[in-house]
Design an enzyme around this catalytic site. Structure first.
Site, PDB file in Angstrom:
ATOM      1  N   ASN A  90       0.869  -1.172  -0.227  1.00  0.00           N
ATOM      2  CA  ASN A  90       0.057  -0.176   0.038  1.00  0.00           C
ATOM      3  C   ASN A  90       0.866   1.116  -0.034  1.00  0.00           C
ATOM      4  O   ASN A  90       0.558   2.293  -0.766  1.00  0.00           O
ATOM      5  CB  ASN A  90      -0.800   0.019   1.208  1.00  0.00           C
ATOM      6  CG  ASN A  90      -1.979  -1.148   1.188  1.00  0.00           C
ATOM      7  OD1 ASN A  90      -2.250  -1.543  -0.027  1.00  0.00           O
ATOM      8  ND2 ASN A  90      -2.949  -1.151   2.226  1.00  0.00           N
ATOM      9  N   ARG A 417     -10.130  -4.432 -14.591  1.00  0.00           N
ATOM     10  CA  ARG A 417      -9.029  -5.188 -14.240  1.00  0.00           C
ATOM     11  C   ARG A 417      -9.677  -6.683 -14.127  1.00  0.00           C
ATOM     12  O   ARG A 417     -10.657  -6.927 -13.731  1.00  0.00           O
ATOM     13  CB  ARG A 417      -8.645  -5.007 -12.830  1.00  0.00           C
ATOM     14  CG  ARG A 417      -8.064  -3.624 -12.408  1.00  0.00           C
ATOM     15  CD  ARG A 417      -7.406  -3.422 -11.021  1.00  0.00           C
ATOM     16  NE  ARG A 417      -7.181  -1.953 -10.561  1.00  0.00           N
ATOM     17  CZ  ARG A 417      -6.289  -1.191 -10.939  1.00  0.00           C
ATOM     18  NH1 ARG A 417      -5.399  -1.652 -11.464  1.00  0.00           N
ATOM     19  NH2 ARG A 417      -6.473   0.179 -10.608  1.00  0.00           N
ATOM     20  N   ARG A 447      -4.359   1.801 -13.667  1.00  0.00           N
ATOM     21  CA  ARG A 447      -3.211   1.765 -13.108  1.00  0.00           C
ATOM     22  C   ARG A 447      -2.557   0.610 -12.727  1.00  0.00           C
ATOM     23  O   ARG A 447      -3.101  -0.314 -11.912  1.00  0.00           O
ATOM     24  CB  ARG A 447      -3.168   2.780 -11.916  1.00  0.00           C
ATOM     25  CG  ARG A 447      -1.782   3.187 -11.222  1.00  0.00           C
ATOM     26  CD  ARG A 447      -1.921   4.100 -10.271  1.00  0.00           C
ATOM     27  NE  ARG A 447      -2.334   5.525 -10.807  1.00  0.00           N
ATOM     28  CZ  ARG A 447      -3.086   6.287 -10.451  1.00  0.00           C
ATOM     29  NH1 ARG A 447      -3.742   6.220  -9.162  1.00  0.00           N
ATOM     30  NH2 ARG A 447      -3.322   7.546 -10.817  1.00  0.00           N
ATOM     31  N   HIS A 477     -14.609   2.928 -15.864  1.00  0.00           N
ATOM     32  CA  HIS A 477     -14.554   2.180 -14.416  1.00  0.00           C
ATOM     33  C   HIS A 477     -15.673   1.326 -14.103  1.00  0.00           C
ATOM     34  O   HIS A 477     -15.686   0.501 -13.350  1.00  0.00           O
ATOM     35  CB  HIS A 477     -14.174   3.102 -13.402  1.00  0.00           C
ATOM     36  CG  HIS A 477     -13.943   2.680 -12.200  1.00  0.00           C
ATOM     37  ND1 HIS A 477     -14.413   2.748 -11.088  1.00  0.00           N
ATOM     38  CD2 HIS A 477     -12.722   1.934 -11.656  1.00  0.00           C
ATOM     39  CE1 HIS A 477     -14.137   1.935 -10.137  1.00  0.00           C
ATOM     40  NE2 HIS A 477     -12.882   1.593 -10.494  1.00  0.00           N
ATOM     41  N   TYR A 510     -12.125  -9.615  -2.219  1.00  0.00           N
ATOM     42  CA  TYR A 510     -12.890  -8.489  -2.226  1.00  0.00           C
ATOM     43  C   TYR A 510     -14.398  -8.506  -1.794  1.00  0.00           C
ATOM     44  O   TYR A 510     -14.996  -9.364  -2.470  1.00  0.00           O
ATOM     45  CB  TYR A 510     -12.700  -7.715  -3.519  1.00  0.00           C
ATOM     46  CG  TYR A 510     -11.524  -6.820  -3.664  1.00  0.00           C
ATOM     47  CD1 TYR A 510     -10.288  -7.452  -3.236  1.00  0.00           C
ATOM     48  CD2 TYR A 510     -11.282  -6.042  -4.646  1.00  0.00           C
ATOM     49  CE1 TYR A 510      -9.062  -6.941  -3.533  1.00  0.00           C
ATOM     50  CE2 TYR A 510     -10.125  -5.490  -4.956  1.00  0.00           C
ATOM     51  CZ  TYR A 510      -8.741  -6.085  -4.415  1.00  0.00           C
ATOM     52  OH  TYR A 510      -7.612  -5.466  -4.656  1.00  0.00           O
ATOM     53  N   ARG A 606     -13.837   2.781   4.054  1.00  0.00           N
ATOM     54  CA  ARG A 606     -12.750   1.759   4.149  1.00  0.00           C
ATOM     55  C   ARG A 606     -11.576   2.737   4.087  1.00  0.00           C
ATOM     56  O   ARG A 606     -10.802   2.297   4.895  1.00  0.00           O
ATOM     57  CB  ARG A 606     -12.684   0.692   2.994  1.00  0.00           C
ATOM     58  CG  ARG A 606     -11.215   0.064   2.878  1.00  0.00           C
ATOM     59  CD  ARG A 606     -11.354  -1.243   1.926  1.00  0.00           C
ATOM     60  NE  ARG A 606     -11.584  -0.444   0.595  1.00  0.00           N
ATOM     61  CZ  ARG A 606     -10.312  -0.134  -0.128  1.00  0.00           C
ATOM     62  NH1 ARG A 606      -8.938  -0.424   0.366  1.00  0.00           N
ATOM     63  NH2 ARG A 606     -10.139   0.218  -1.284  1.00  0.00           N
ATOM     64  N   HIS A 634     -15.262  -3.278  -0.660  1.00  0.00           N
ATOM     65  CA  HIS A 634     -14.984  -2.560  -1.794  1.00  0.00           C
ATOM     66  C   HIS A 634     -16.231  -2.209  -2.513  1.00  0.00           C
ATOM     67  O   HIS A 634     -16.194  -1.330  -3.269  1.00  0.00           O
ATOM     68  CB  HIS A 634     -14.346  -3.517  -2.775  1.00  0.00           C
ATOM     69  CG  HIS A 634     -14.055  -3.069  -4.018  1.00  0.00           C
ATOM     70  ND1 HIS A 634     -14.391  -3.417  -5.254  1.00  0.00           N
ATOM     71  CD2 HIS A 634     -12.959  -2.114  -4.410  1.00  0.00           C
ATOM     72  CE1 HIS A 634     -14.029  -2.774  -6.295  1.00  0.00           C
ATOM     73  NE2 HIS A 634     -12.805  -1.835  -5.737  1.00  0.00           N
TER      74      HIS A 634
END
EC number: 2.7.4.1
Length: 723
Positions: A90, A417, A447, A477, A510, A606, A634
């Site tokens: 992170n 992703r 990213r 997204h 997730y 979160r 998430h």
């Protein structure tokens, strides 16, 4: 008339259009005018000048919460080790992106005062200071964890703690496996200072010529092709750099080894890509990925025993400031603890968890899986909650069955992703090869997944899929999948809208929500949105969706103000939001107005939260909590009491500028009362008085309240009882 392919921040259109048809995102997505409160209402909020917490410092406190999980003695030992590895990863990304971006803006003279009121230099100084404190705290946690692991039979040792047989094993391992791949790089008049790649672990070595006493600096990169902690048997491990450091004489024969210390550099690895046409975008992005390796340094971690002469050389050559140097106890780079956490020790890990098939999609008394389309058509809407509901037997099966079903005419899919061996990709390829129309919106600028997404985009194109890269200036997204199927009563659309990526691997880790539906109105909206993304549709009006950058912010703010009206009229009113981050000032100010009016507001966040709860006269009725655990929370949920007729939205959008202004995001309103109850049940547990959660104070600090209700454990236990 000249023709060209319109460029989107992501992809090719299926056919040529006029060259002057390139559009700004705001032209493609009509933006509703924002709700503007009356002057007195706005003034009541704006009177609080320091009403926003700094987003960067808030992120550091999120990572502090991750570190606190590593400190928690109640957690299984290896899971604590894993949280140490997650903390490292992170923080690496934070420096590579956020700190690098902040430094770049300061250097360019374009950085402005943050919404928190802090100047850019003040933010950077605070980041560097707080990050240093957290990194040293991480080292202390690791030092405490080593004897605890040893008590469980897992030993992380240094070279001098190995016995003769273990050292003999390591010597052979070095000679046969490691030595052939090492490349020592010396620095002298004929050899310039070598390039140090970002996040690589390195040995800085001083060698001396035995005859003339001349000393030279050399760098040896610790290869990433080997496991970081070398197993010497009996669950004993030694850092790879210790093995290399002990055998440096083989790399520098005839020279004396004067000093050896480890160091690690973090570089600016964010991407800057100008968009033109799609093929040029692919090539530009591939070129930029190569440049990423050579970004300027933003952090230097060194072993605390490194002498000043060696450190001065590194600082000078890497161009970092003293404030960006962190002296830390070895070993550096604890990402390698993931391998330790994966050891086959069930007694030191979370109990094994296997997701189950959603009851409405459960297999009947036969050997074949349930027909997804029959099940969705029967129930109308199926609300999925991952990882508790299996992704493989719901979303993945939905796409796989669509690919194999001869009645399916078309599949449309967004991909942000996905996993390297994605069955989703395989199913889409199968569908295209079977002659179905397949449209895939691939976000190649996700990213750190850019390289993989470029590879999958080309593979999909080669299979005959229509691959599109979105809209100029926007990242795509949103999480959408639509299947068009021919049925006896006509064409029917089946749609999935989710909060998480179409990634079978992360779907097990997730926490996310998803709606499988045959609702005609939702299907119509999603069809229009896909047309917006793949063509030049001007239909930006949606009945069941909020779409960014068009209507998500304005829709949320309008609903917040509706809650104020309901409360003043004596009708049921209340707001509960669940998100990864809450940063957008317009939405936060609307929540402040709601609080000043007396509306109860609960936020489950979160990560970053720029809102200050519990401030007298501003946010007294606002409560902010955070839940972290074995699963990454998430999902995004926006729930409003709405005068007793509750409205709940789920989707991909967080309350951040980038989500609301620079990404294509989708929120869908849940149409079924039972689904609203399921979402409310989760939020009820999270906000229960005795829930285990972190609470946010007005000054931005988070305090853990260790209660008896552990949200994720409760949901896991429910799932087990359902089996």
């Amino acid at each position: 008339m000249s023709l060209s392919i319109p460029q989107a921040s992501e992809s090719l259109d299926d056919g040529p259009v006029e060259s002057d048809a390139l559009m700004h995102p705001s032209e493609t997505f009509d933006v509703d005018p924002p709700y503007v409160p009356n002057h007195s209402e706005l003034a009541a909020v704006e009177a609080f000048e320091e009403r926003f917490l700094d987003r960067e410092l808030s992120w550091l406190r999120f990572n502090q919460r991750v570190l606190e999980l590593a400190e928690d003695p109640a957690l299984p030992m290896l899971e604590r080790a894993r949280f140490l590895a997650i903390f490292t990863s992170n923080l690496d990304e934070f420096f590579m992106v956020r700190v690098a971006g902040l430094k770049r803006r300061i250097a360019a003279g374009v950085a402005v005062r943050a919404a928190s009121g802090l100047r850019p230099r003040e933010v950077l100084d605070a980041i560097l200071n707080e990050a240093g404190q957290l990194m040293r705290r991480q080292c202390e946690v690791f030092a405490d964890l080593i004897p605890a692991l040893q008590g469980e039979g897992i030993e992380l040792v240094r070279w001098d703690q190995l016995d003769k047989e273990e050292q003999k094993f390591c010597k052979k391992f070095f000679k046969e496996r490691v030595f052939p791949v090492l490349t020592p790089l010396a620095v002298d008049p004929a050899h310039p200072f070598p390039y140090i790649s970002g996040l690589s672990l390195n040995l800085a070595v001083i060698v001396r010529h035995p005859k003339n006493g001349t000393e030279h600096f050399a760098r040896v990169k610790v290869p990433q092709t080997f496991t970081r902690f070398v197993s010497v048997g009996n669950q004993r491990f030694v850092p790879l750099e210790d093995v290399i450091g002990e055998h440096l004489k083989r790399l520098f024969p005839g020279m004396e080894i004067v000093a050896t210390h480890t160091f690690r550099v973090t570089r600016n690895e964010d991407l800057e890509v100008e968009e033109d046409d799609a093929e040029n975008l692919l090539k530009a992005l591939e070129k930029e990925l190569l440049r990423r390796r050579f970004g300027p340094a933003v952090r230097l971690e060194v072993e605390e025993t490194m002498d000043s002469r060696m450190l001065d050389l590194l600082v000078s050559e890497l161009g970092v400031s003293q404030a960006e140097v962190y002296r830390l106890p070895a070993p550096l780079d604890l990402r390698g603890l993931h391998a330790i956490a994966d050891l086959p020790r069930d007694d030191l890990q979370y109990p094994t968890f296997v997701p189950t098939t959603h009851p409405q999609l459960a297999e009947v008394e036969s050997s074949s899986p349930v027909d997804i389309f029959d099940a969705v058509r029967k129930h109308g809407n199926v609300l999925l909650h991952h990882p508790y509901d299996s992704f493989a037997t719901s979303v993945q099966r939905f796409i796989e069955q669509a690919a194999a079903d001869p009645h399916v005419l078309a599949i449309k899919q967004t991909l942000y992703r996905t996993s390297g061996d994605s069955p989703i990709i395989d199913a889409l390829i199968d569908a295209a090869e079977a002659g179905k129309q397949v449209l895939v919106i691939v976000e190649i600028k996700a990213r750190f997944d850019e390289q993989a997404n470029i590879r999958w985009a080309r593979k999909l194109e080669q299979a005959g899929c229509h691959v599109v890269y979105g809209v100029v200036g926007l990242k795509t997204h949103c999480k959408l999948s639509m299947v068009v199927r021919e049925e006896p009563d006509g064409i029917r659309r089946y749609t999935h809208i989710g909060t998480g990526n179409y990634n079978p691997k992360t779907a097990r880790l997730y926490e996310d929500l998803g709606l499988l539906t045959s609702d005609e109105a939702i299907g119509e909206d999603v069809a229009h949105l896909f047309n917006n993304l793949s063509g030049i549709s001007r239909n930006a009006s949606y009945e069941q969706l909020l779409v960014a950058p068009g209507t998500v912010r304005s829709g949320l703010v309008e609903q917040i103000h509706a809650e104020i009206d309901h409360h003043r009229a004596g009708r049921p009113a209340g707001i509960r939001l669940k998100a990864n981050s809450v940063v957008d000032e317009a939405v936060i100010d609307a929540l402040y107005l709601a609080s000043q009016a007396g509306v109860r507001v609960q936020l489950l966040v979160r990560g970053i939260c720029a809102l200050r709860p519990g401030v007298a006269g501003l946010s007294e009725t606002i409560e902010v909590r955070s839940v972290l655990g074995r699963f990454l929370e998430h999902s995004r949920v926006y729930s409003f009491e709405n005068g007793g007729e509750r409205r709940v939205w789920i989707g991909s959008a967080d309350v951040m500028h980038r989500n609301l202004d620079r990404r294509v995001e989708v929120l869908v309103r849940l149409p079924d009362g039972a689904h609203l109850e399921r979402v409310d049940d989760v939020l009820d547990m999270a906000f229960a008085p005795d829930a285990d959660a972190w609470h946010l104070a007005p000054d931005g600090t988070w305090t853990r309240h260790q209660g008896t209700i552990h949200l994720q454990e409760r949901l896991v236990e429910r799932q087990r009882r359902r089996r």
